[in-house]
Design a protein around this motif. Structure first.
Motif, mmCIF file in Angstrom:
data_model
loop_
_atom_site.group_PDB
_atom_site.id
_atom_site.type_symbol
_atom_site.label_atom_id
_atom_site.label_comp_id
_atom_site.label_asym_id
_atom_site.label_seq_id
_atom_site.Cartn_x
_atom_site.Cartn_y
_atom_site.Cartn_z
ATOM 1 N N SER A 69 0.840 -1.189 0.000
ATOM 2 C CA SER A 69 0.000 0.000 0.000
ATOM 3 C C SER A 69 0.879 1.245 0.000
ATOM 4 O O SER A 69 1.822 1.346 0.766
ATOM 5 C CB SER A 69 -0.908 -0.005 1.236
ATOM 6 N N GLN A 70 0.548 2.172 -0.879
ATOM 7 C CA GLN A 70 1.332 3.397 -0.988
ATOM 8 C C GLN A 70 0.399 4.614 -1.007
ATOM 9 O O GLN A 70 0.334 5.338 -1.999
ATOM 10 C CB GLN A 70 2.169 3.383 -2.262
ATOM 11 N N PRO A 71 -0.312 4.870 0.060
ATOM 12 C CA PRO A 71 -1.307 5.944 0.025
ATOM 13 C C PRO A 71 -0.708 7.334 -0.185
ATOM 14 O O PRO A 71 -1.382 8.230 -0.683
ATOM 15 C CB PRO A 71 -1.988 5.843 1.387
ATOM 16 N N ASN A 72 0.558 7.536 0.154
ATOM 17 C CA ASN A 72 1.169 8.850 -0.015
ATOM 18 C C ASN A 72 1.911 9.008 -1.332
ATOM 19 O O ASN A 72 2.457 10.062 -1.603
ATOM 20 C CB ASN A 72 2.118 9.146 1.156
ATOM 21 N N ASN A 73 1.953 7.966 -2.137
ATOM 22 C CA ASN A 73 2.609 8.028 -3.436
ATOM 23 C C ASN A 73 1.596 8.581 -4.447
ATOM 24 O O ASN A 73 0.605 7.934 -4.748
ATOM 25 C CB ASN A 73 3.080 6.639 -3.854
ATOM 26 N N PRO A 74 1.851 9.776 -5.009
ATOM 27 C CA PRO A 74 0.872 10.361 -5.938
ATOM 28 C C PRO A 74 0.723 9.576 -7.234
ATOM 29 O O PRO A 74 -0.257 9.766 -7.954
ATOM 30 C CB PRO A 74 1.426 11.762 -6.207
ATOM 31 N N LEU A 75 1.647 8.681 -7.536
ATOM 32 C CA LEU A 75 1.540 7.861 -8.739
ATOM 33 C C LEU A 75 0.865 6.519 -8.480
ATOM 34 O O LEU A 75 0.612 5.764 -9.409
ATOM 35 C CB LEU A 75 2.935 7.616 -9.339
ATOM 36 N N HIS A 76 0.573 6.229 -7.220
ATOM 37 C CA HIS A 76 -0.029 4.943 -6.866
ATOM 38 C C HIS A 76 -1.345 4.750 -7.615
ATOM 39 O O HIS A 76 -2.205 5.618 -7.610
ATOM 40 C CB HIS A 76 -0.259 4.862 -5.360
#
Length: 74
Positions: free
Chosen positions: A4-11
């Motif tokens: 999970s990468q909730p702070n990655n804007p490219l997720h």
């Protein structure tokens, strides 16, 4: 491993989505001026550009960075 990468804007955004957004916003000619790579300047197409970007990490990084800068603007 936590994927999970909730702070990655490219997720959750595919390379195809990112490139399509940039082409819609700039067009191939202006995109080629901003990122001067042949797949954008010589007979560009979505398919050929995606093939190149998937094999070329430095070029993909430039596209992702432009996308982030572009989408940060109102």
């Amino acid at each position: 491993m936590n994927t999970s990468q909730p702070n990655n804007p490219l997720h959750g955004k595919t390379l195809e989505f990112i490139l399509t957004e940039l082409v819609d916003r700039y067009g191939w000619e202006r995109l080629g001026q901003r990122i001067p790579i042949r797949c954008f300047t010589n007979d560009p197409s979505l398919k050929s550009s995606l093939t190149f970007l998937r094999k070329t990490p430095w070029a993909r990084q430039k596209v992702e960075e432009l996308y982030l800068r572009t989408m940060a603007k109102p």
